[in-house]
Structure formats: C-alpha cells, structure tokens
Design an enzyme around this catalytic site. Structure first.
Site, mmCIF file in Angstrom:
data_model
loop_
_atom_site.group_PDB
_atom_site.id
_atom_site.type_symbol
_atom_site.label_atom_id
_atom_site.label_comp_id
_atom_site.label_asym_id
_atom_site.label_seq_id
_atom_site.Cartn_x
_atom_site.Cartn_y
_atom_site.Cartn_z
ATOM 1 N N SER A 267 0.834 -1.201 0.000
ATOM 2 C CA SER A 267 0.000 0.000 0.000
ATOM 3 C C SER A 267 0.866 1.247 0.000
ATOM 4 O O SER A 267 2.076 1.185 0.229
ATOM 5 C CB SER A 267 -0.888 0.009 1.238
ATOM 6 O OG SER A 267 -0.084 0.264 2.377
ATOM 7 N N LYS A 268 0.223 2.362 -0.223
ATOM 8 C CA LYS A 268 0.921 3.632 -0.214
ATOM 9 C C LYS A 268 1.559 3.872 1.156
ATOM 10 O O LYS A 268 2.639 4.426 1.270
ATOM 11 C CB LYS A 268 -0.070 4.742 -0.560
ATOM 12 C CG LYS A 268 0.513 6.123 -0.454
ATOM 13 C CD LYS A 268 -0.342 7.130 -1.165
ATOM 14 C CE LYS A 268 -0.305 8.490 -0.504
ATOM 15 N NZ LYS A 268 0.922 8.888 0.127
ATOM 16 N N ARG A 269 0.862 3.394 2.185
ATOM 17 C CA ARG A 269 1.394 3.602 3.534
ATOM 18 C C ARG A 269 2.734 2.881 3.748
ATOM 19 O O ARG A 269 3.607 3.372 4.439
ATOM 20 C CB ARG A 269 0.381 3.169 4.591
ATOM 21 C CG ARG A 269 -0.043 4.362 5.413
ATOM 22 C CD ARG A 269 -0.984 4.019 6.525
ATOM 23 N NE ARG A 269 -2.220 3.446 6.026
ATOM 24 C CZ ARG A 269 -2.846 2.419 6.612
ATOM 25 N NH1 ARG A 269 -2.338 1.871 7.690
ATOM 26 N NH2 ARG A 269 -3.973 1.970 6.121
#
Ligand code: GLU
Length: 513
Positions: A267-269
C-alpha cells in the site's frame, strides 16, 4: 479460427496509477508484442462518483515514461483514441446489450429505493445472514420486474422513475472458467449476487461496460490484477447470456504485489513508512497532497520496468537485466506465478545501480551536466565530466549520488576527523612532503603513472598503503574514503593536486597545534 491476439489495459481514472497497475499494463504489453498482437488502452470512467481530475493524464504520462505505447486507445494528447467509456456510452453501445439481456430474461429492472435496500439488509441480518445481498433469494421480495406486473413496470418506466438493471444470477449453477495462471476457477452461483449492470442515468457499471467493450474490441486475453478474480464468474455468465461464449477471452489474473515483509497487499502507507514510492510519477492530488514517484526519485524508466517485470514473473534463467525488447522476447504467462510477489525496495535500487553502471560515461555526463551547472561548479571541459562519471558511477545508485561529494569541483573545507585521529602520525607530514616531490616529478600525470610512482615510493620507504594513502586522500579530498586516489589526482591534474597537498598540510598543522 485463430484470432489475432488483442489485449487491453483498462484503468479507471480514480487516482494515480499504482506500480501494480503499471505492472498489469506491462504484462499486457509484453504479451501482445510477444504474440504479434495489439495492445489497447481503454479508460474505464463510467463511475463518475470516483472520477479524479488529472488521473487520466497521469495514467497516460506514466505509460509514456515507461515506454509502454498503446497500439489503440488513448494516447498522450489523444492521438490514438478515444477509447473512453464515458464517450462510448454516448453512442448507446451499452444500452443495446442491456436491453438484450432484459429481453432474454437474464437481467431485470429494479426500482428499490436506498431505504428499501437498507431495510432488506437489516431484515436479513436479523434473520442471521452474515453478508446480506440482493440475490436469487432476496430478489423475490424486492421491487423489481420479477415481482411487479409488466404493466406496473411499464408505468414506472414511463413515469421516469429511477431504476437499475440487475443481472439475474441463475439459482443453482456452477460457473467455471480456466484461468491461465490459476487453473480452473469454480464458483457456485449461490455465492454470486445480482450486480447492477446499468443505471437509469444511462451509465453502465464497470461489469457491463467491461464485458461489452472486451467483446466489441475483440479482446482475446484479459490480463488483470487478482483483485478482479471475484468478478470473473459474473463476466463469464455475461458472455454466455449475450451469446458470445465462443469468443470469450481467456483470463489471466496476476498475483498481488505484497509488502516487503510479505504480510499483505503493498500500500501507499508501506511506501511512506519504508521510504519508497508506490507510484511511477510524482502525484499531486486535487487536495494538494504530493506523493513521490520513481521518475522524480531518479530512477531510470528502463530499470523501473525491468524491476516490475520480475515482480511475479521470471525468465527461468539467471539473467536479470532485460531491456524492454528482451522482455518481449522472454515473456510468457506460463512463467507468471500464482503467489503474491514481494516488493523489494533494495532490489529496486539494485536494478537502478546496474542500469547506471551500464550507461556510458558520455551518456551519464549529459545527465549530470545540468546538475553540476546548477550547483555552479567549475570544470575545465566536458570531457572532465565524462571522466568524472567514470570515476563516480561505481558508488552511485542515482545520477545525483555522483555529486554527493563535491571534492572534484571544490577543494576541501574540512578534514575527516577519524582519519586525523587514527591515521595521522607524527612523521606523516614528512612522508607526505616526500610524496609531493615525487608527484611533482611525474611529467605525464596519468592515474597509471601516479600509481606506479606511489607504489615504488612505498616500497622504497618500506611503508604500507595504510600508512600513506588515507592521509594522502585526506589532504586532497578532505574525506576518509572514496574512489581511486590515482584517478582523482589525474582528474584534478598535477597543479591542483599539489596545491591541495600544500594547503592541506598547513591546515592540518593548525588543527593539530
Ligand atoms: N477498470 C478496471 C480497473 O480499474 C479494469 C479491470 C479489468 O481489467 O477488467 O482496474
């Protein structure tokens, strides 16, 4: 009859393209080119509520940067297109097939209000149904053309009442299809719900538009991310209902991209947490948030593509460096794995290093020149930059890294403390002065000659490298480590080298005093 291979990349412009999306585009492109087929780009923008301004341009620019060029579909500046579902809808393409499904009894009108749908879910939950759905069971108690009389249905349609068209999933059937990567996928129809295919605002939903367009565009292989696997059975049913079973594309659902530690979807996180981009290009959201991109971080697009190709595929040989053309030659869906591919930021950097080193010094000099000029550094001529790149590229991951230390452009302003404390001895100035005389006497000041004289000097004096080289480096560069001193001196030329030694000796004497 053998059909010409035609594949498509069908992103929805709901935000920036994630690297997983780029990989999907890449595999489609490779598969098409390998098989002498066509690669189409189709923008699936039927869901207006999820439309994000700028996303389509971002997708086009990303593909362009990667060198993934569509044969048909939207190109930058619209030069191929336009395959945009929102525009195709205007031509009434989808409505025609929705009507066909209603007529053949495979779809029906539904007039339920949001409140009624909510009520249905609550009732089912209360009755112990964990995941309530509009399906073969619940549809019989809802307001639709299966339960209402045909006059009532017509009355509502004539009155312009909002409606949706839902697919009528058969009650007790096994839906099966063979996925190229996963093998047979079998789903019982009791696990499927009556998805909305069309809304009275004239917009088809993803499922309807996707299947109709794949049919009309003569798509032979649907290669897409694993997150679309659950949609497979519905799409297969739609092909059957529409009488297109004999031209149904083959499906290949690509494995997920996983977090570096393997636990869950990338994910972007994860990118933010571990400091790597998850987008090909920097993305500026409409809200003003900026997310980093591979291009802006200094990655070469061919290194990026090479890395992406290996996330889920391997050639079956130890070779790791592949140009796009070589990937086309080597690619096959047979060698795409089922299990998720772990994203590896270190390996990604490694790929960039390999590509950086493989570039000629001349090419790198072109890339580094604007950066050098921007910093205002002086250098004798362009060939200095060529040699500079030859010297610095071995330790760099990005072009910019070659400028991390500026000692080839400016003389040292400070001197590495550790070297001063550990290596600088009482007799060092004397040894260095002797070395300086030797350097002075070299007429042809090449790295090779400097090295020969330096080594002969050590031998004569019975000194080890460690006693002289670090201090020599310290005076000339100010640093404790770096590339070959002989190359550095040759690049700086004799006069500058000798000046730095002289000035360095004075400065160090001051520090030590
Ligand atoms: N529009 C879908 C997406 O955003 C396409 C899925 C498919 O390839 O069928 O990924």
């Amino acid at each position: 009859m053998e059909r010409k291979v035609r594949v498509r990349f069908a992103p929805s412009p709901t935000g920036p393209l994630h690297i997983g999306g780029v990989r999907t585009a890449l595999y489609n492109y490779l598969f098409a080119k390998k098989n002498g087929g066509d690669f189409l780009l189709r923008i699936e923008d039927t869901d207006q509520t999820r439309y994000v301004p700028g996303a389509e341009d971002y997708i086009l620019e990303s593909l362009k940067w990667c060198g993934i060029t569509p044969d048909e579909g939207v190109g930058v500046g619209g030069e191929y297109g336009p395959y945009r579902q929102s525009e195709r809808k205007e031509e009434g393409i989808y409505k025609k097939y929705v009507d066909q499904l209603i007529e053949s009894g495979n779809a029906y009108y539904a007039f339920d209000t949001p409140e009624e749908l909510e009520q249905m879910r609550e009732n089912l939950k209360a009755a112990g149904v964990a995941a309530p759905q509009y399906n073969a069971n619940s549809r019989n108690s809802m307001k639709n053309s299966l339960t209402l009389s045909s006059e009532e249905v017509q009355k509502r349609l004539d009155a312009g009442e909002p409606y949706v068209v839902r697919v009528k999933i058969p009650r007790n059937e096994e839906v099966r299809f063979k996925d190229i990567i996963r093998g047979w996928v079998v789903v019982h129809s009791s696990n499927l719900d009556d998805k909305v295919l069309y809304k009275s605002d004239g917009m088809p939903t993803y499922h309807m538009a996707n299947v109709v367009d794949d049919y009309l565009m003569k798509i032979t292989h649907v290669i897409r991310g694993e997150e679309w696997l659950p949609s497979g059975p519905l799409h297969v049913l739609l092909y059957q209902f529409l009488g297109w079973a004999d031209v149904m594309p083959e499906f290949a659902h690509l494995p997920l991209l996983l977090k570096p530690d393997g636990n869950g979807k990338l994910s972007k996180r994860d990118g933010d947490r571990l400091g790597f981009p998850v987008f090909p290009l920097e993305w500026h959201s409409p809200e003003g948030e900026i997310s980093s991109g591979y291009r802006e971080k200094g990655y070469f697009s061919d290194a990026f593509i090479n890395m992406l190709a290996f996330l889920g595929w391997n050639p079956g040989t130890p070779q790791e460096i592949f140009s796009l053309e070589e990937l086309v030659q080597a690619f096959s869906l047979d060698r795409v794995g089922k299990s998720g591919a772990k994203f590896d930021p270190e390996k990604t950097r490694w790929f960039n290093e390999q590509y950086l080193r493989a570039k000629s010094n001349e090419e790198l000099a072109q890339l580094v020149k604007p950066l050098v000029d921007e910093k205002g550094y002086q250098y004798p001529n362009d060939s200095f930059l060529v040699d500079f790149c030859g010297l610095m590229k071995e330790r760099a991951t990005f072009v910019e890294d070659m400028l991390a230390d500026d000692f080839l452009f400016v003389s040292p302003s400070k001197y590495d403390e550790q070297t001063l404390n550990k290596k600088w001895k009482e007799d060092t100035p004397e040894i260095i002065l002797e070395l300086k005389t030797i350097l002075e006497n070299i007429t042809d000041f090449t790295a090779e000659n400097i090295e020969t004289e330096f080594k002969a000097f050590l031998e004569r004096k019975s000194l080890g490298f460690g006693a002289v080289l670090p201090n020599f480096r310290l005076l000339v560069t100010g640093l404790g480590m770096g590339p070959s001193m002989f190359e550095i001196c040759a690049l700086l030329r004799k006069e500058e080298t000798l000046t730095r030694i002289k000035v360095g000796l004075e400065r160090v004497a001051e520090i030590k005093a």
